[in-house]
Structures are given as structure tokens and as C-alpha cells.
Design an enzyme around this catalytic site. Sequence first.
Site, PDB file in Angstrom:
ATOM      1  N   ARG A 113     -38.718  86.833 121.180  1.00 34.68           N
ATOM      2  CA  ARG A 113     -39.438  85.900 120.254  1.00 34.68           C
ATOM      3  C   ARG A 113     -39.389  84.617 121.629  1.00 34.68           C
ATOM      4  O   ARG A 113     -40.674  84.066 121.750  1.00 34.68           O
ATOM      5  CB  ARG A 113     -38.710  84.992 119.248  1.00 34.68           C
ATOM      6  CG  ARG A 113     -39.698  86.920 118.420  1.00 34.68           C
ATOM      7  CD  ARG A 113     -38.842  85.970 117.348  1.00 34.68           C
ATOM      8  NE  ARG A 113     -39.322  86.581 116.008  1.00 34.68           N
ATOM      9  CZ  ARG A 113     -39.092  86.943 114.445  1.00 34.68           C
ATOM     10  NH1 ARG A 113     -38.101  86.414 114.649  1.00 34.68           N
ATOM     11  NH2 ARG A 113     -39.204  88.179 113.945  1.00 34.68           N
ATOM     12  N   TYR A 140     -47.399  89.310 117.505  1.00 32.10           N
ATOM     13  CA  TYR A 140     -46.496  90.241 118.025  1.00 32.10           C
ATOM     14  C   TYR A 140     -45.341  89.518 117.940  1.00 32.10           C
ATOM     15  O   TYR A 140     -45.316  88.564 118.809  1.00 32.10           O
ATOM     16  CB  TYR A 140     -46.473  91.396 119.296  1.00 32.10           C
ATOM     17  CG  TYR A 140     -46.931  90.521 120.349  1.00 32.10           C
ATOM     18  CD1 TYR A 140     -46.639  90.054 120.431  1.00 32.10           C
ATOM     19  CD2 TYR A 140     -47.050  92.241 121.334  1.00 32.10           C
ATOM     20  CE1 TYR A 140     -46.607  89.271 122.303  1.00 32.10           C
ATOM     21  CE2 TYR A 140     -47.334  92.020 122.578  1.00 32.10           C
ATOM     22  CZ  TYR A 140     -47.359  90.266 123.247  1.00 32.10           C
ATOM     23  OH  TYR A 140     -47.461  90.051 124.547  1.00 32.10           O
ATOM     24  N   GLU A 141     -44.227  90.401 117.680  1.00 35.08           N
ATOM     25  CA  GLU A 141     -43.295  89.831 117.375  1.00 35.08           C
ATOM     26  C   GLU A 141     -43.012  88.693 116.337  1.00 35.08           C
ATOM     27  O   GLU A 141     -42.422  88.188 116.230  1.00 35.08           O
ATOM     28  CB  GLU A 141     -42.543  89.081 118.773  1.00 35.08           C
ATOM     29  CG  GLU A 141     -42.420  90.167 119.955  1.00 35.08           C
ATOM     30  CD  GLU A 141     -41.497  91.033 120.196  1.00 35.08           C
ATOM     31  OE1 GLU A 141     -40.855  91.337 119.043  1.00 35.08           O
ATOM     32  OE2 GLU A 141     -41.763  91.861 120.514  1.00 35.08           O
ATOM     33  N   GLY A 142     -43.583  89.281 115.487  1.00 39.99           N
ATOM     34  CA  GLY A 142     -44.191  88.140 114.433  1.00 39.99           C
ATOM     35  C   GLY A 142     -44.938  87.155 114.339  1.00 39.99           C
ATOM     36  O   GLY A 142     -44.623  86.656 115.198  1.00 39.99           O
TER      37      GLY A 142
END
Length: 577
Positions: free
Chosen positions: A294, A434-436
Amino acid sequence: MFSYVPPIDDYRFLLTQVLRFDAAMAETGQAVDADLAVAVLEEAGRMCADRLHPLNRHGDEEGSRLVDGSVITPAGFADAWRDFVAAGWASMSADPAHGGQGLPFILQLWLDEMLSATNLSFGLFPGLTRGACEAIAAHADDALKSVYLPRMVNGEWTGAMALTESGAGTDLALLKTRAVPQGDGSFAVTGQKIFISSGDHDFGGNIVHLVLARLPDAPAGVKGISLFLVPKYLPDADGEFTMRNGMSVGALEKKMGIHAQPTCVMNYDEATGWLVGAPNRGLAAMFTMMNAERLMVGIQGLGVAGAAYQQAAGYAKERLQGRSADGARGPVAIIDHADVRRMLLNIRAFVEAGRALGGWTALQLDRAHHHPDAAERAKADALVALLTPVVKAAFTDFGFDSAVQAQQVFGGHGYIREWGMEQYVRDARIAQIYEGTNGVQAMDLVGRKLAMAGGAVVDGYFDLIAADVDAAGAIDIAIKTRAALALLRTTTASLQGAHGDAAGAAAVDYLRLFALVSMGWMWTRMAVAAQGDDVLHAGKRIVADFFAQRMLPQAQSLAVSIAAGEASIMALGADCF
């Protein structure tokens, strides 16, 4: 397209005059000074500008391809990877215990910025590998560490993260991939994952997937998820990794951007894997990798914004259109037009503050790993946890907005392929997802991070900001940051303990308010440090004033929106949409 210019002068300014790098290194016992750090960044910048930037447009146009079940990356990528590894860039910040160089994380973060600026698709390969290494180092047993970490750290092997399934994205409780014990300590992993970046490539060497799956007796929901190390190749009778594991690429996703990056549908058909960490504790292990990723994704937004700014500023100084505001001259370079300057300054004000805030966060990560005092390590670790969703979401939101504004500077030329601006817009968009997704990051900030240590972590962070803006006195950026911080404190107090729709309605606006105040803090520090008459210092003071007068006032409207609550958001029935 203009050549990429690594922002070395800005790095040097931040290291020596704003972030107190030498003092930070002395405190944590790391034998690196600012001169060495700048020298490393200069070499990294040359590599990015000379080796990776020329591949960026070609990689976008050719894309990765799936041929007979194997991924073929665009021409030049495999050779570039081998050069990248041979020069030691893959191991720069890794633990020396596993063959890494152990350089400060701030240098890794700024290398990631330059990688993202010059070739975002390429930068995902080392970034994902580094995150996988961190998860393995933190949670795997010694046998797995000894086999996999040295070759992943040095770049001989790469890593990938396999979380998402077609029916289980953010809600991992719905995950269906299963892992069955095979009686010898290994497990047979079966299932399909989608959106797997760097899932396969043609660089040579092994590709180590970290896969979330369920054991046969696992409880339902997220409490029944385990993490498994599943390599592309298994060892043969001689211990050489030549035996193909039961995993394959089912397809490559057809995407809006990052075309050179192979985003795979991965099929695991009783693939051999090994448990990483405790059974049913896979989510905790995977979050070690995800939190590292992140931060990297946030820096991707920063890198693309900085690259887009360079292109737009160069174009604006050469493109002749229109007359001067007084009508006396024409045609003039479009840099003379106020609206073009507004767009460029919006981008620059974010990029330079983001670079500083990212660097400050990276130094906290170094403190968390190396400070001799356990209490100081814990304090720094908590600050990194607080800022991780802010860096990820705010930097990628501002980064995408910056790419669009830079494209706008080019007018119609920004929409066609020739200048490369449309690629920045397409590539930057994924970082918000992406990645949350960024909405999930905002919910994490409001729902989890504000409550850390009963609110003491966020209060301590605000106190750090207050100390610097109070010390800065009556300069405009300090005055306006102080006022915005007061709004942020009041808003934070109103959200402590918020949940459900109340938290969801406020979260995104709150994260942006938090980010604006944090960037105002960095601009205050930079303006105080920039007291010289040279171009760099004069520019810092001017852009600090721009941020204070044109961007920081957004804090007031954000605070009003947050205070309005969820009523108007939730009033309309679902059938009316």
C-alpha cells in the site's frame, strides 16, 4: 516526449534541510549519510531515465502476451530486469541477513517513485517481490526462509500475491480456494485467483506466489483463511528447481492501463505449497505484505504525477498559443496563461509535498525497525500504520487528478498517443483500485486507525504538526495549516467511535482533509527551510504560498461536508437509483 529528469535536487533538499536525515540515521544506528544517499539516488535516477523510461511507451503498445500458456513480456523487459538485478537494485533495502543491502527505506521509497515515473508496469515486479519477501521473513519458518529469501532478495526469483477471486474481492470471507494436507508437511492448493500482478513472466527463475486458501477444517469467514507459499517450480531429485508445479496462467486480463504488466488469471490444480505462519492466521500474515504494497502503491501515484508534470511543464514552455493577458504580445507560450499555471501548480504542490510526506513516513519505518529503544520503535510503527491508508489513497487520488490535469495542459495533443499523456492517465487509474480501493483505505483510517491506543496515536501525530507550524510563526502556510489542523482536530473528535453509515459517509472526505493538513505541514517545513535566494528555495516559498491560498482552503468545505452526516446519502431508496 521529453526526457525524464530525476528529482535529485529535491531529494537532496529534503534529506539535508527538511527531514534531518543524518540525525535520523545517527539515532537509528544506520551507517548512511546524506552524501551517500544522494549518490545512490543519482545512480538509481540514471537507471530509470536511461534504461526504463525508453521502454515505457513501447511496453504499453506491445503489452504482455500469453503464448502456449506462458507469459511473454514486451521486448526489452526481460533484459532490463536482468540489468536491474545485476546492478543490485532489487536488494537495496532488504535485510542483510537474507543477502540484502540494508539501505534506509527512504531510498527504496524514492527509487519506487522514479520507477513509477518512468515505467509503472516494470516497477511492479520488484515491488511485489519485496512485499512477498517481507511476509515470508516475518511469518515463514526457517526452512522456507533459507530456501526462498536469498534468491528472492537478489532478484533471481520474483514474487506475487494471490488474494482475489471472482467472488471474493474486498470481502475475503467469501474465499473458496482450498488447501489439503499431503502428509509430508506440504499442502495441495486448488482454486482460481484473478487480478494477479506479476503472476508469470519470461525473466527466468522461479515465481513465488503467496496464496490465501482454506484448510479442510477451517472455520467460516476470515478467521479460517491460511497463507501458503506456492512456487512455480519445485525442486527435483538434485535439489534444482526444475519441476513445474500444478499452477498455470488461465488468461491475461485485458486492462485499461499497465499493459506491459502481466495481470493473470491463475489456476492452482493441487499445486504443492507450504504453510506460512499459523493455520487460519493467513490474513494477518498477508497484511504484512499488503501494508508494504500500500505504501508502494501510494508512491506510484506520486511518481506518475511527477512524470506527468515534467512533460506538461516542458510542453507549456514551448507551445505557442494565444496572446498575453494584456493583449500586447502573441502568440505566447501557454505557460504565460493563468489557467495553465494553475494546473501545473496544482500538480507541483502535491508532488513536492507528497515526496516530503512519503520521505517522512519512510524514516518512521526505519525508526520502527532500527531504533534502539523499544518504545520509540512502537511509536514509529504506529505512525506508519496511521499514515499507510493516507499515503495509499490520497497520493493515488491526487496522482490521478494530476495526470488528468497534465493531459489537459496539452489540449488535444494530450488525448492522442504521440505525447504519451493518455498513458499516464490510464496507468495511474489502477493505483486507486488495487491493494484495497481508496474507499476501503478511508474506512480503515476512520474505523480502525483513529482508535489506535484510544486515539493517542492520531493525537500524537497532530501534536507533531502543531509543534512545527507553531514554531514557523506568522508565515502564510503556517497560519493556514494551523487553522486547517484545528478543523481536523474537531472533525476527528466528532468521528471517534463512528461506525456504519456515519463512518462510511465521512471517510473519503475525512481522509482528504487529513492529507491536506499533512501536506500543509510538509509545506510549512519546506518553506521554513528554504531561506536562500537560489531558484530551488525561491520556488519552494512560492509554491508553499500557492498551496496555502489555493489548495488548503478545501479543508473548510470538507469539514462542512463531514459534519452534514449520512442522512442525505442514505435517504434515497435503492430502487430509485
